[in-house]
Enzyme design. Structure first.
Site, PDB file in Angstrom:
ATOM      1  CB  SER A  16      80.751  51.333 -46.879  1.00  0.00           C
ATOM      2  OG  SER A  16      81.011  52.470 -47.681  1.00  0.00           O
ATOM      3  CG  LEU A  18      74.714  57.687 -45.434  1.00  0.00           C
ATOM      4  CD1 LEU A  18      74.428  59.087 -45.964  1.00  0.00           C
ATOM      5  CD2 LEU A  18      74.094  57.513 -44.046  1.00  0.00           C
ATOM      6  CG  ASP A  37      80.883  50.939 -53.582  1.00  0.00           C
ATOM      7  OD1 ASP A  37      82.088  51.239 -53.609  1.00  0.00           O
ATOM      8  OD2 ASP A  37      80.108  51.367 -52.715  1.00  0.00           O
ATOM      9  CE1 TYR A 166      79.829  66.149 -49.767  1.00  0.00           C
ATOM     10  CE2 TYR A 166      79.225  67.705 -48.042  1.00  0.00           C
ATOM     11  CZ  TYR A 166      79.126  66.458 -48.618  1.00  0.00           C
ATOM     12  OH  TYR A 166      78.319  65.508 -48.051  1.00  0.00           O
ATOM     13  CE  LYS A 170      76.885  65.311 -51.475  1.00  0.00           C
ATOM     14  NZ  LYS A 170      76.307  64.015 -51.897  1.00  0.00           N
TER      15      LYS A 170
END
Length: 260
Positions: A16, A18, A37, A166, A170
């Site tokens: 799904s 990107l 996935d 997050y 990242k």
């Protein structure tokens, strides 16, 4: 790198958003794509659509990832392209007010560790396992053997309130890129990351129209959410343009995220 009918690619999170847009772009260019996935139904459907293969992979588990690479390579051969879009994380402020107990309560170390494993450690896992296989490939033009694209986020630079896990993890993904690219430079493997802004992924599009319109208006230009296909397009340029190496690239319409 020029994609041919023999070029194998792996896309994590390819069921799904990107990742799916990237898998479609690579397949359209002629690559043999393996989708990693945990969403088996959507992953199988996407693999069937693009003529690829689905591998049920939990990126947070070493054995699962290794098994996925083995299955993909048995079907398509050693990958030259790997795009890592999958992740797992948790939100929450460093300290949040606990009304019931009238005190501040911290985000637990265990919650932080979960995000670190699902974002940063998983990125290293997928990239290093792929590089290990790429290292044995014959050289292409310029001595290139492979290209790895990791997915960071604008939160790596503009982390908002509640994104301590997050945003910092990242940022760690971005931090992986240059030293890894240097580690692999003599082998001919390139490494880059993309920092997407606010994109119209299925998860994001669950928000109300009011929220979506507000988010779109915050983008300098164009005033809309990013299209997953635009992410896939940048991945394709990173694959084709061999001079992209060791880069952290924002793809965000010029947005700079406010604290909240």
């Amino acid at each position: 790198m020029q994609i041919t009918k023999d070029t194998a690619a792996i896309v994590t999170g390819g069921a799904s958003g990107l990742g799916q847009a990237t898998a479609r772009a690579l397949a359209k260019a002629g690559a043999k794509v393996a989708i990693f996935d945990i969403n088996e139904e959507a992953g199988e459907a996407t693999a069937k659509e693009i003529g690829g293969i689905f591998c049920n992979v939990n990126i947070m588990d070493e054995a699962s990832a290794v098994a996925g690479f083995e299955k993909a390579r048995a079907a398509h051969g050693q990958e030259r392209i790997t795009v890592h879009c999958a992740m797992a994380s948790k939100g929450g402020k460093t300290l949040s007010w606990d009304k019931e107990n009238a005190r501040y309560k911290r985000l637990t170390t265990e919650d932080y560790e979960f995000g670190a494993k699902g974002v940063l450690v998983a990125s290293y896992r997928i990239a290093s396992l792929s590089a290990e296989g790429m290292a044995n490939l014959p050289e292409l033009e310029d001595g290139e053997r492979g290209v790895i694209t990791l997915t960071a986020s604008v939160a790596a630079q503009d982390g908002q309130i509640g994104q301590v896990v997050y945003g910092s993890c990242k940022a760690g993904v971005n931090g992986l890129v240059l030293p890894m690219a240097r580690d692999l430079m003599d082998i001919g493997i390139r490494v880059n990351s993309i920092m997407p802004g606010i994109f119209g992924t299925p998860l994001m599009l669950r928000a109300s129209d009011k929220v979506l319109n507000s988010l779109a208006s915050s983008v300098p230009f164009p005033k809309r959410l990013g299209k997953p296909e635009e992410f896939g397009s940048l991945v394709m340029e990173l694959v084709r343009n061999t001079y992209f190496n060791g880069q952290n690239l924002r793809l965000d319409g010029g947005i700079r995220m406010a604290p909240r």
